[in-house]
Scaffold this motif. Structure first.
Motif, short mmCIF file in Angstrom:
data_model
loop_
_atom_site.label_atom_id
_atom_site.label_comp_id
_atom_site.label_asym_id
_atom_site.label_seq_id
_atom_site.Cartn_x
_atom_site.Cartn_y
_atom_site.Cartn_z
N SER A 1 0.84 -1.21 0.00
CA SER A 1 0.00 0.00 0.00
C SER A 1 0.87 1.25 0.00
N THR A 2 2.02 1.20 0.68
CA THR A 2 2.95 2.33 0.66
C THR A 2 3.55 2.50 -0.72
N ARG A 3 3.86 1.39 -1.38
CA ARG A 3 4.39 1.48 -2.74
C ARG A 3 3.38 2.11 -3.69
N ARG A 4 2.12 1.72 -3.55
CA ARG A 4 1.08 2.32 -4.40
C ARG A 4 0.96 3.82 -4.12
N ALA A 5 1.08 4.19 -2.85
CA ALA A 5 1.00 5.61 -2.48
C ALA A 5 2.18 6.39 -3.06
N ILE A 6 3.35 5.77 -3.13
CA ILE A 6 4.52 6.42 -3.71
C ILE A 6 4.29 6.70 -5.19
N VAL A 7 3.66 5.75 -5.88
CA VAL A 7 3.35 5.96 -7.30
C VAL A 7 2.44 7.17 -7.46
N ARG A 8 1.39 7.25 -6.62
CA ARG A 8 0.45 8.39 -6.71
C ARG A 8 1.18 9.69 -6.43
N ARG A 9 2.05 9.70 -5.44
CA ARG A 9 2.73 10.94 -5.09
C ARG A 9 3.74 11.35 -6.17
N ALA A 10 4.36 10.37 -6.79
CA ALA A 10 5.32 10.67 -7.85
C ALA A 10 4.63 11.25 -9.07
N GLY A 11 3.33 10.95 -9.25
CA GLY A 11 2.60 11.47 -10.41
C GLY A 11 2.92 10.74 -11.69
N THR A 12 3.47 9.53 -11.58
CA THR A 12 3.76 8.71 -12.76
C THR A 12 2.75 7.57 -12.84
N SER A 13 2.65 6.94 -14.00
CA SER A 13 1.73 5.81 -14.12
C SER A 13 2.31 4.55 -13.50
N HIS A 14 3.63 4.42 -13.47
CA HIS A 14 4.30 3.23 -12.99
C HIS A 14 5.50 3.61 -12.10
N ALA A 15 5.91 2.66 -11.27
CA ALA A 15 7.13 2.82 -10.49
C ALA A 15 7.84 1.48 -10.42
N ALA A 16 9.18 1.55 -10.43
CA ALA A 16 10.03 0.36 -10.29
C ALA A 16 10.71 0.42 -8.93
N PHE A 17 10.61 -0.66 -8.17
CA PHE A 17 11.22 -0.75 -6.84
C PHE A 17 12.35 -1.78 -6.92
N VAL A 18 13.58 -1.29 -6.73
CA VAL A 18 14.78 -2.09 -6.97
C VAL A 18 15.38 -2.53 -5.65
N ASP A 19 15.47 -3.86 -5.45
CA ASP A 19 16.16 -4.40 -4.28
C ASP A 19 17.62 -4.60 -4.64
N ALA A 20 18.41 -3.57 -4.43
CA ALA A 20 19.82 -3.61 -4.82
C ALA A 20 20.65 -4.50 -3.91
N ASP A 21 20.09 -4.91 -2.76
CA ASP A 21 20.82 -5.78 -1.84
C ASP A 21 20.77 -7.24 -2.28
N ALA A 22 20.08 -7.50 -3.43
CA ALA A 22 19.96 -8.88 -3.90
C ALA A 22 21.22 -9.36 -4.60
N GLY A 23 22.27 -8.54 -4.61
CA GLY A 23 23.54 -8.95 -5.20
C GLY A 23 23.63 -8.61 -6.67
N ALA A 24 24.28 -9.49 -7.43
CA ALA A 24 24.52 -9.23 -8.85
C ALA A 24 23.25 -9.28 -9.68
#
Length: 292
Positions: free
Chosen positions: A37-60
């Motif tokens: 629900s927080t991720r969906r709220a971030i999309v609304r606040r960003a004003g974009t149609s989509h958002a990508a959430f990157v887990d950079a701690d997943a290594g290579a």
């Protein structure tokens, strides 16, 4: 800009055309403790149609998840291009060959810094192609407001799925394509009933090497996408299967005032017809276009 949780949000114009336009896409280096629900709220606040959430701690092989304000998507082509552009930018190198985990699959990516932005390509993988039923097609065309004599006579509608099915709808001319004014409520209901992500409506050039297209996806809360990269890969697979053409460049975003361009190639593999999808991306720090 900063998300509702304090995380920094980068806005990327994905799939630009000659350095302009593209689909504004939010990218965050993800805090995996965030709720959906927080991720969906971030999309609304960003004003974009989509958002990508990157887990950079997943290594290579980073895990990338995609959201609209409506919910999570299995995958997102232009979101992948945006995410890989941000990862390249953060590494401060000219080129990076990597892999990405999204929607239960791992695939190859390559991002290269160019003079006019970051060029990204990714392996879409096998695209399943099948015909559509007359009843299902009739309901979709009615919702789109497309008449039978608007349809291309040398091509046919096709259900294409790189993981999520969508309907490819060919029309005769560019004026016809640009004049489409769908009943979005009716179209959303039809797509949900048939299990489609949306409808990718397109018109081909005489050479079939280029096309113009529009993507309607109200069933996932996106009335019309500025650009849909995965559907371009689906179109490449369809044209390879029906006409033997192995590459396509597809212009999109004209009705949104954001001209965009996606590249795709298709090849025959042991798993079926597979596609690679590419596009240019420009990184900026906020939706108002201020340079990063």
């Amino acid at each position: 800009m900063t998300g509702t949780d304090g995380n920094e949000v980068t806005i990327v114009d994905a799939c630009t055309r000659r350095g302009e336009g593209g689909s504004p896409t939010a990218v965050l280096i993800d805090d995996t403790a965030l709720s959906d629900s927080t991720r969906r709220a971030i999309v609304r606040r960003a004003g974009t149609s989509h958002a990508a959430f990157v887990d950079a701690d997943a290594g290579a092989t980073p895990t990338v998840r995609f959201f609209t304000a409506h919910g999570e998507l299995t995958n997102c082509g232009h979101g992948t291009i945006a995410a890989q552009a941000v990862l390249l930018h953060s590494r401060r190198i000219r080129e990076h060959r990597s892999r990405q985990r999204t929607g239960g699959r791992i695939f190859d990516t390559i991002a290269t810094q160019r003079d006019n932005g970051v060029e990204v390509w990714f392996d879409q993988g096998p695209v399943e192609l099948q015909g559509c039923t007359a009843l299902g097609l009739d309901s979709i065309l009615a919702a789109l407001g497309i008449r039978s004599n608007d349809m291309a006579t040398d091509d046919a509608p096709c259900v294409a799925s790189p993981g999520t099915p969508r309907l490819l709808v060919p029309v005769k001319t560019l004026p016809t394509l640009l004049s489409i004014r769908p009943d979005l409520h009716r179209l959303a209901a039809a797509c949900r009933r048939l299990g489609y992500l949306g409808c990718f409506t397109y018109t081909l050039s005489a050479t079939r090497n280029t096309a113009a297209a529009r993507m309607f996806a109200p069933a996932i809360g996106v009335g019309e996408d500025v650009v849909n990269a995965n559907s371009t890969g689906c179109l490449a697979a369809h044209l390879f299967a029906t006409h033997g053409h192995s590459s396509i460049e597809v212009e999109q975003g004209h009705t949104a005032g954001r001209p965009s361009l996606v590249f795709a190639t298709a090849t025959a593999t042991r798993e079926g017809i597979s596609a690679r999808v590419g596009g240019m991306a420009t990184i900026r720090s906020s939706p108002n276009g201020r340079a990063d």
